[in-house]
Design an enzyme around this catalytic site. Structure first.
Site, short mmCIF file in Angstrom:
data_model
loop_
_atom_site.label_atom_id
_atom_site.label_comp_id
_atom_site.label_asym_id
_atom_site.label_seq_id
_atom_site.Cartn_x
_atom_site.Cartn_y
_atom_site.Cartn_z
N SER A 123 0.81 -1.21 0.00
CA SER A 123 0.00 0.00 0.00
C SER A 123 0.85 1.26 0.00
CB SER A 123 -0.90 0.02 1.24
OG SER A 123 -1.72 -1.11 1.31
N GLU A 156 -3.88 -0.18 -8.82
CA GLU A 156 -2.87 0.84 -9.12
C GLU A 156 -1.63 0.13 -9.65
OE1 GLU A 156 -3.51 4.41 -5.94
OE2 GLU A 156 -2.80 2.50 -5.12
N ASN A 195 -4.20 5.97 -1.46
CA ASN A 195 -3.91 6.10 -0.04
C ASN A 195 -3.31 7.45 0.33
OD1 ASN A 195 -4.88 3.72 1.23
ND2 ASN A 195 -3.28 2.57 0.20
#
Length: 290
Positions: A123, A156, A195
Site C-alpha cells: 500500500s 494501481e 492512499n
C-alpha cells in the site's frame, strides 16, 4: 491463453488480500499457486477462497460450475519453490519492509524465467526498495489491489525508476484484459494515488474521535448521510485494518514529514492492544466474529 500470455500466476500470502487476488486470478482462468508461511496458514487461505466463492454463488454473482472451475485452478502450498515456473508472482504479505524485501530476494533466486514479473501489493512501501533486492529490478513493479479484491474494480500500477516500460504495459494489460480491472498508473511515492488521498482523511476522523469532538458513530453517520459516502471513515479504517492504516500512515510520514500523515496516539494504542477492526471483532466499532 490470456491477451498478455500470462497463464501461470503465483501469490505470496493468503490473507484477506492475497486470497482475494488468488480468487480473481483463478476466476479469470489462470493457473494459480498460493504460497503461505506454513501448512496451517495455507489451509486457512484455501478456506478463505472457498468461502468467498460460495458467497459469490449464493449472491448470484457466480454460477456453481464457474466456482468449482476456479477452485480446481488453485494450488495452496507452504514452499516458495513451488513458484519456480510462474510468469507473474504477486506478493501480498504483511505491510513490513523487511518481510517483503526478504521475499523478493528469495523469489529472484527461485523464479526461473528471467522475464517473469515480480509484483507487490504494497500500500505504501517504495517499489524501488523491493526491486533493488533482486537482480531484475526492471521486472519489478507495484500492483496494488483494493479490498475486497473480487468486488472492487481498481488496481494501481506503480513503476519504480528501474521498472521497464514493457513491464508496466504487460501488467496493465493483464489487469485490464485478463482480470477485468480498471488500472490507473501512479508514481512510486508512498501511498500512491488512493492512499495518499485517503489516509489523511481517515486520520483526521480518528483525531476527531480521539479529542472527544464527536463519537465514532456520529463521525461515520455524518459522512455517510451528509456526504453520501457509502461507508464512514472509521468503519472504513476498521475494514482496512487499523494495523494497516497505521503502517501506511507511518510510511507516508517517513517520506513526506507532513503532520497530517502522522498516526494519532489513539490509533497506535489500538494497534498495540490488538483492536484492529473487523478482522479482530473490535476497532472503532464492534463486529460479530465468524
Amino acid at each position: 491463453m490470456t491477451t498478455t500470455g500470462i497463464q501461470r500466476v503465483g501469490v505470496v500470502g493468503g490473507g484477506q488480500m492475497g486470497a482475494g487476488i488468488a480468487e480473481v486470478c483463478a476466476r479469470a482462468g489462470l493457473d494459480t499457486v498460493v504460497c503461505e508461511a506454513d501448512a496451517t496458514a495455507a489451509r486457512g487461505a484455501q478456506e478463505r477462497v472457498t468461502v468467498s466463492l460460495e458467497r459469490a454463488v449464493q449472491r448470484g454473482k457466480l454460477d456453481r460450475l464457474s466456482a468449482e472451475d476456479a477452485l480446481a485452478r488453485l494450488v495452496f502450498t507452504s514452499s516458495l519453490d513451488d513458484l519456480a515456473d510462474r510468469q507473474l508472482v504477486i506478493e501480498a504479505v504483511i505491510e513490513n519492509t523487511d518481510a517483503k524485501t526478504e521475499i523478493f530476494a528469495a523469489l529472484d533466486k527461485i523464479v526461473e524465467d528471467p522475464g517473469a514479473i515480480l509484483a507487490t501489493n504494497t500500500s505504501a512501501i517504495p517499489v524501488m526498495r523491493l526491486g533493488m533486492a533482486t537482480h531484475r529490478a526492471d521486472r519489478v513493479l507495484g500492483l496494488h489491489f483494493f479490498n475486497p479484491v473480487p468486488v472492487l474494480p481498481l488496481v494501481e500500477v506503480v513503476a519504480s525508476l528501474h521498472t521497464a516500460p514493457e513491464t508496466v504495459t504487460a501488467v496493465e494489460e493483464f489487469a485490464r484484459h485478463t482480470l477485468g480491472k480498471t488500472a490507473i498508473r501512479s508514481q512510486d511515492r508512498a501511498g500512491f494515488v488512493v492512499n495518499a488521498l485517503l489516509i489523511p482523511y481517515l486520520l483526521s476522523a480518528i483525531r476527531m474521535t480521539e479529542s472527544g469532538f464527536a463519537t465514532a458513530a456520529d463521525v461515520d453517520a455524518g459522512m455517510e448521510l451528509g456526504c453520501a459516502h457509502p461507508m464512514g471513515p472509521l468503519k472504513l479504517a476498521d475494514l482496512i485494518g487499523l494495523d494497516t492504516v497505521a503502517s501506511i500512515a507511518e510510511s507516508l510520514y517517513d517520506e513526506f514529514r507532513e503532520p497530517l500523515y502522522a498516526p494519532p496516539p489513539l490509533l497506535q494504542r489500538m494497534v498495540q492492544a490488538g483492536l484492529l477492526g473487523r478482522k479482530t471483532g473490535r476497532g472503532f466499532h464492534t463486529y460479530a466474529r465468524g
